[in-house]
Scaffold this active site. Structure first.
Site, PDB file in Angstrom:
ATOM      1  N   SER A 201       0.803  -1.222   0.000  1.00  0.00           N
ATOM      2  CA  SER A 201       0.000   0.000   0.000  1.00  0.00           C
ATOM      3  C   SER A 201       0.834   1.270   0.000  1.00  0.00           C
ATOM      4  CB  SER A 201      -0.924   0.017   1.227  1.00  0.00           C
ATOM      5  OG  SER A 201      -0.167  -0.065   2.425  1.00  0.00           O
ATOM      6  N   GLU A 378      -6.778   9.018  11.281  1.00  0.00           N
ATOM      7  CA  GLU A 378      -5.439   9.067  11.883  1.00  0.00           C
ATOM      8  C   GLU A 378      -4.694   7.798  11.521  1.00  0.00           C
ATOM      9  OE1 GLU A 378      -5.827   9.746  16.052  1.00  0.00           O
ATOM     10  OE2 GLU A 378      -6.777  11.708  15.814  1.00  0.00           O
ATOM     11  N   HIS A 382      -0.061   5.144   6.051  1.00  0.00           N
ATOM     12  CA  HIS A 382      -0.447   5.519   4.693  1.00  0.00           C
ATOM     13  C   HIS A 382      -0.368   7.031   4.482  1.00  0.00           C
ATOM     14  CE1 HIS A 382      -2.507   1.552   5.287  1.00  0.00           C
ATOM     15  NE2 HIS A 382      -1.785   1.349   4.188  1.00  0.00           N
TER      16      HIS A 382
END
Length: 444
Positions: A201, A378, A382
């Site tokens: 990711s 939060e 990422h």
């Protein structure tokens, strides 16, 4: 929970299922935008040229677009399409790499256009033109499908089924304070070299705002002489990436001289069936990737995993990735391959920004920042677009510092980057794409 402009992406996803009968070889498609006469050899696109699967091309937008024309003889620059909001141009194309040449600006007003491709890959950054100025820019887009051969394809996750990266089309997003386009020329470019990205990711093309990763910012910093093919996906590990046939897909289209960037670690360290140990099975898996690339004449490049935003009491980044970055460094040395030490560079970046300001590089937003967002976001793994942009600069600078051949492909306007001197997050400009999602990507 999806937020706003969901309709746009339902429209863009239309026609995903269908057969491709056109060869990707020697394709040339030319489009003349605006309300004036259409130049010979071009296809006209005006405000009524809405994409449908039957047409195979057209505009997708939930906001009005305006087709206009200036005075004078027929040419590519005296008519155009513009809008006060982001809009898309979509065209069905077979899998391949394409050279896209766009003409931006018009004779009647100043414009400022950011161009993103497919799943929000940054291609052109805030191209400003004063009134009466028209400029041409070129970039390379990789268009892919899940298909590998007649019996095998990439096993996508449910959320990927409508991703623009995987459909049978090329989608270009025109965004910014005053986006404007007067022509688009699309040409096959399958002979170009490619950089394939395999990762998780922190690398993938994130489909929705406010999420972003360095891989989708990377194309902005490269000349239109090489393609970036980002096959990374959220939540992936070295093992899962292989099981889903993602590596096999890369190898199936790799040519001699292409690059394979490999960045895994965030999810591989977790317990379970995909776990690998740093100095044994982790390195073994990476060696497999490297060897598969080498069989096709590819060039592997190793990338240490991005640090997480986790500070100790002294304002220093904790070593949450344990020994995995060290294992990657050791392997790169043993195999004599290039290493982009993104883990070390992000540590410097976060510590320079500090505990409070480093949140501006991540998905940290108070409740109600986006329509329908009733809870704070939060996330300390990422990135938002600013953070992803800074990380892409780290990667490019590492390529230059190591004097890799790839440095020849870096754009001329790249002025260098020091993670100890990051760009000002307060002045960073990123026009939001229409679709947003509060659900965080897989992985942490």
């Amino acid at each position: 929970m999806k937020l706003h402009f969901k309709k746009v992406f339902l429209m863009l996803a239309a026609g995903i299922i269908g057969s491709q009968t056109i060869s990707a070889q020697d394709i040339v498609r030319k489009f003349d935008f605006g309300s004036g006469a259409v130049l010979s050899g071009f296809t006209g696109v005006d405000a009524q040229s809405v994409y449908t699967p039957e047409n195979g091309f057209g505009i997708v937008s939930t906001s009005p677009v305006k087709a206009q024309a200036g005075e004078g003889e027929c040419n590519l620059t005296n008519d155009w399409v513009t809008s006060d909001a982001p809009f898309y141009f979509k065209i069905d194309l077979p899998e391949g790499r394409y050279r896209i040449t766009v003409t931006l600006g018009n004779s009647e007003e100043a414009t400022a256009t950011t161009v993103k491709a497919e799943s929000r890959r940054l291609m052109l950054e805030n191209i400003e033109t004063p009134k009466g100025e028209v400029i041409t820019r070129t970039f390379i887009v990789d268009v892919r499908t899940p298909r590998i051969n007649d019996t095998l394809e990439v096993r996508r996750k449910p959320r990927e089924m409508t991703y623009l990266n995987w459909d049978n089309s090329l989608t270009l997003e025109f965004n910014g304070p005053k986006p404007c386009v007067s022509s688009i020329v699309i040409e096959s470019a399958n002979g170009l070299r490619a950089i394939f990205l395999a990762g998780d990711s922190t690398v993938t093309d994130q489909e929705n705002e406010p999420w972003a990763s360095w891989g989708q910012m990377f194309p902005r910093f490269l000349k239109p002489e090489i393609a970036v093919c980002n096959y990374a996906e959220s939540g992936e590990t070295l093992k899962a990436f292989r099981r889903a046939n993602r590596l096999e897909k890369i190898i199936s289209v790799m040519k001699p001289g292409d690059y394979l960037f490999i960045e895994f670690g965030h999810n591989d360290q977790k317990p379970g069936g995909n776990h690998v140990d740093p100095f044994t099975t982790y390195q073994e898996q990476i060696r497999f990737y490297m060897n598969e690339a080498r069989k096709k004449g590819g060039i592997p490049v190793l990338v240490t995993s991005t640090a997480r935003r986790a500070f100790d009491e002294n304002g220093k980044i904790k070593k949450t990735l344990l020994e995995y970055p060290d294992a990657m460094r050791q392997l790169a040395k043993e195999e004599n391959v290039a290493l982009v030490d993104l883990n070390a560079m992000t540590k410097v970046l976060y510590e320079t920004l500090g505990v409070a300001n480093s949140t501006h590089a991540f998905v940290h937003y108070p409740a109600n920042t986006f329509p329908g967002q009733d809870k704070a976001l939060e996330d300390n793994t990422h990135f938002n677009p600013y953070g992803a942009y800074e990380l892409a600069k780290c990667v490019v600078q590492s390529i230059i510092d190591q004097k890799l051949e790839l440095a020849n492909y870096v754009v001329d306007d790249f002025a260098g980057f020091d993670p100890a001197k990051p760009d000002d997050f307060e002045t960073f400009f990123w026009p939001l794409s229409p679709a947003a999602d509060v659900v965080k990507p897989d992985g942490n």
